[in-house]
Design a protein around this motif. Structure first.
Motif, PDB file in Angstrom:
ATOM      1  N   THR A   1       0.831  -1.207   0.000  1.00  0.00           N
ATOM      2  CA  THR A   1       0.000   0.000   0.000  1.00  0.00           C
ATOM      3  C   THR A   1       0.863   1.254   0.000  1.00  0.00           C
ATOM      4  O   THR A   1       0.591   2.218  -0.740  1.00  0.00           O
ATOM      5  CB  THR A   1      -0.929   0.011   1.229  1.00  0.00           C
ATOM      6  OG1 THR A   1      -1.726  -1.179   1.233  1.00  0.00           O
ATOM      7  CG2 THR A   1      -1.837   1.221   1.217  1.00  0.00           C
TER       8      THR A   1
ATOM      9  N   GLY B   1       1.100   4.038  -2.935  1.00  0.00           N
ATOM     10  CA  GLY B   1       0.802   5.424  -2.593  1.00  0.00           C
ATOM     11  C   GLY B   1       1.893   6.384  -3.044  1.00  0.00           C
ATOM     12  O   GLY B   1       1.613   7.450  -3.596  1.00  0.00           O
TER      13      GLY B   1
ATOM     14  N   ALA C   1      -3.246   0.901  -8.699  1.00  0.00           N
ATOM     15  CA  ALA C   1      -4.204   0.430  -7.695  1.00  0.00           C
ATOM     16  C   ALA C   1      -4.636  -1.006  -7.980  1.00  0.00           C
ATOM     17  O   ALA C   1      -4.754  -1.824  -7.055  1.00  0.00           O
ATOM     18  CB  ALA C   1      -5.417   1.360  -7.658  1.00  0.00           C
TER      19      ALA C   1
ATOM     20  N   GLY D   1      -1.511  -3.332  -7.258  1.00  0.00           N
ATOM     21  CA  GLY D   1      -1.269  -3.393  -5.824  1.00  0.00           C
ATOM     22  C   GLY D   1      -2.377  -4.094  -5.071  1.00  0.00           C
ATOM     23  O   GLY D   1      -2.124  -4.898  -4.164  1.00  0.00           O
ATOM     24  N   GLY D   2      -3.633  -3.822  -5.456  1.00  0.00           N
ATOM     25  CA  GLY D   2      -4.753  -4.475  -4.783  1.00  0.00           C
ATOM     26  C   GLY D   2      -4.761  -5.978  -4.978  1.00  0.00           C
ATOM     27  O   GLY D   2      -5.003  -6.737  -4.032  1.00  0.00           O
TER      28      GLY D   2
ATOM     29  N   ILE E   1      -2.074  -7.553  -2.863  1.00  0.00           N
ATOM     30  CA  ILE E   1      -2.483  -7.630  -1.452  1.00  0.00           C
ATOM     31  C   ILE E   1      -3.426  -8.805  -1.228  1.00  0.00           C
ATOM     32  O   ILE E   1      -3.320  -9.524  -0.221  1.00  0.00           O
ATOM     33  CB  ILE E   1      -3.131  -6.302  -1.009  1.00  0.00           C
ATOM     34  CG1 ILE E   1      -2.068  -5.207  -0.920  1.00  0.00           C
ATOM     35  CG2 ILE E   1      -3.837  -6.463   0.340  1.00  0.00           C
ATOM     36  CD1 ILE E   1      -2.624  -3.822  -0.650  1.00  0.00           C
TER      37      ILE E   1
END
Length: 442
Positions: A138, A142, A334, A337-338, A341
């Motif tokens: 995250t 960012g 996003a 990365g999502g 995760i």
């Protein structure tokens, strides 16, 4: 009609680009794979020779990527080369396998390695590993939301810390090896490797040298790319080869060949021999820095591939957008990365990586093979950089990669078969996607 959509800005200089090469190659592998190589060799000299050979073979691939990047200095790397040379289907299969499976899988795996070492260094329980890994991803996403310069500054810091950890390893080994360096490098009478073991040991060496292609994914943001890309790729890989030789020299000098073969965490074992638990903790911090830097590059590079696919209509159009202010592919960042995760929290990344390794190296072979197409198709076009010893170097690299794939298939037929199956499954996905697109525009 003129295209007024935002595009990438060329903000990366030679050092920034070289740091991407160094950080993309040196992740966590060198701190683990040296033991596997030692198990399959019979002396310290043989071990160092293998790492030198692996570096030379990788350099052949890097020089080829330098020409490809100079010819097509755009974001997307191999995706762009495959699309131009072989068409949309091979390019989609690359994106399907790498950007949607391998990149997020490798980010999840290395972020978890980062969290393992970070938690060990600061004394957090194992229960914290997954939350720390997710938080690291995250944070990296960012920072990259603010553009390539913000991500590059962060990477430069972690590259310096990574090189400092390697320097510490080498210095520690020289202290431990006082007076018996020759004995450490000499053949181990208790371990006589068979001739084919030497070839088998080349597999983990080449895998540890992987990651040099990330700079080509970011080529659209490199200043003066025709000059900077070849220079950064060459300087970056030269630094990597030097680091790998020094680290393996340190392992053998400090632990001995037999000790290295028996160690599962040679860097920590080496530091612990001289400095005790405090030394192992310091090295854990160094490895955490190394793996964190790799995650930053994999996320940035993978997002550019996803964004290029989206802009091409090979993925959701929203993913192809570039933010007008930061000039970063924020939606693609996003998404990547999502998904990484999700893989971290589910713990399902390990098998994914095993299943995509063969596919990854297969696309490396096809990516380099596009150089033959470019040379023939644009024979009259002046090239800003040409790989030396053409066609020997690209042919040698492609042949070596295919040999690695064959050896991996023999050694792990199940994982190799699943890897190829995942690539093939992309074909019906591509056909369905194109049909859905045509229906949407009808």
């Amino acid at each position: 009609m003129t295209d007024t959509s935002p595009s990438y800005l060329r903000r990366l200089g030679t050092w920034d680009a070289a740091a991407i090469v160094i950080g993309g190659v040196i992740g966590g592998g060198i701190f683990r794979s040296a033991s596997t190589v030692a198990e399959r060799t019979s002396s310290g000299w043989e071990l160092l020779l293998l790492w030198a050979i692996g570096g030379a073979l990788t350099l052949a691939g890097v020089l080829c990527y330098a020409e490809l990047g100079a010819r097509r200095p755009q974001a997307g790397g191999i995706y762009i080369y495959l699309r131009e040379a072989f068409g949309q289907l091979p390019a989609f299969l690359f994106g399907w396998t790498m950007a949607l499976i391998n990149y997020p899988g490798s980010v999840a795996a290395v972020a978890t390695t980062f969290a393992d070492y970070f938690c060990a260094a600061v004394g957090l329980p194992v229960l914290w590993v997954k939350p720390v890994a997710a938080a690291a991803i995250t944070f990296i996403v960012g920072v990259n939301f603010f553009g390539i310069r913000a991500g590059s500054r962060m990477l430069n810091v972690f590259t310096v810390l990574k090189l400092a950890a390697i320097a510490m390893l080498v210095a520690t080994a020289l202290v431990l090896a006082r007076g018996h360096l020759g004995m450490a490098l000499a053949p181990d009478p208790a371990h006589q490797a068979r001739p084919w073991d030497f070839l088998g040991a080349l597999l983990p060496v080449l895998f540890t040298y992987g990651g040099f292609h990330y700079l080509n994914d970011l080529a659209g943001e490199v200043r003066e790319p025709q000059r900077t890309l070849p220079r950064a790729l060459g300087l970056g890989l030269a630094a990597v080869v030097l680091c790998y030789l020094l680290v393996n020299f340190a392992y053998v000098a400090g632990l001995g060949h037999a000790g290295l073969a028996a160690s599962r965490a040679p860097a920590a074992d080496l530091m612990q021999r001289l400095f005790g638990d405090a030394g192992a903790r310091v090295m854990a911090i160094g490895i955490a820095c190394s793996t964190f830097g790799y995650c930053s590059i994999a996320i940035a590079g993978g997002a550019r591939v996803l964004q290029t696919m989206g802009a091409d209509g090979m993925f959701f159009r929203a993913v192809g957008r570039i933010d007008a202010q930061s000039r970063a592919p924020q939606v693609a960042l996003a998404v990547l990365g999502g998904w990484a995760i999700v893989l971290v929290l589910s713990g399902s990344f390990g098998q994914l990586l095993n299943y995509t390794t063969v596919g990854e190296w297969l696309f490396h072979a096809f990516g380099i093979a596009t150089l033959f197409w470019y040379r023939r198709r644009f024979a009259a076009e002046p090239a800003p950089y040409r790989v030396p010893f053409y066609p020997v170097l690209p042919f040698l690299f492609v042949l070596t990669v295919l040999g690695v794939i064959a050896a991996t298939t023999i050694d792990s037929p199940g994982d190799a078969g699943m890897s190829l199956l995942l690539v093939v499954l992309g074909v019906p996905v591509y056909l369905v996607w194109r049909a859905w697109q045509r229906r949407g525009t009808a």
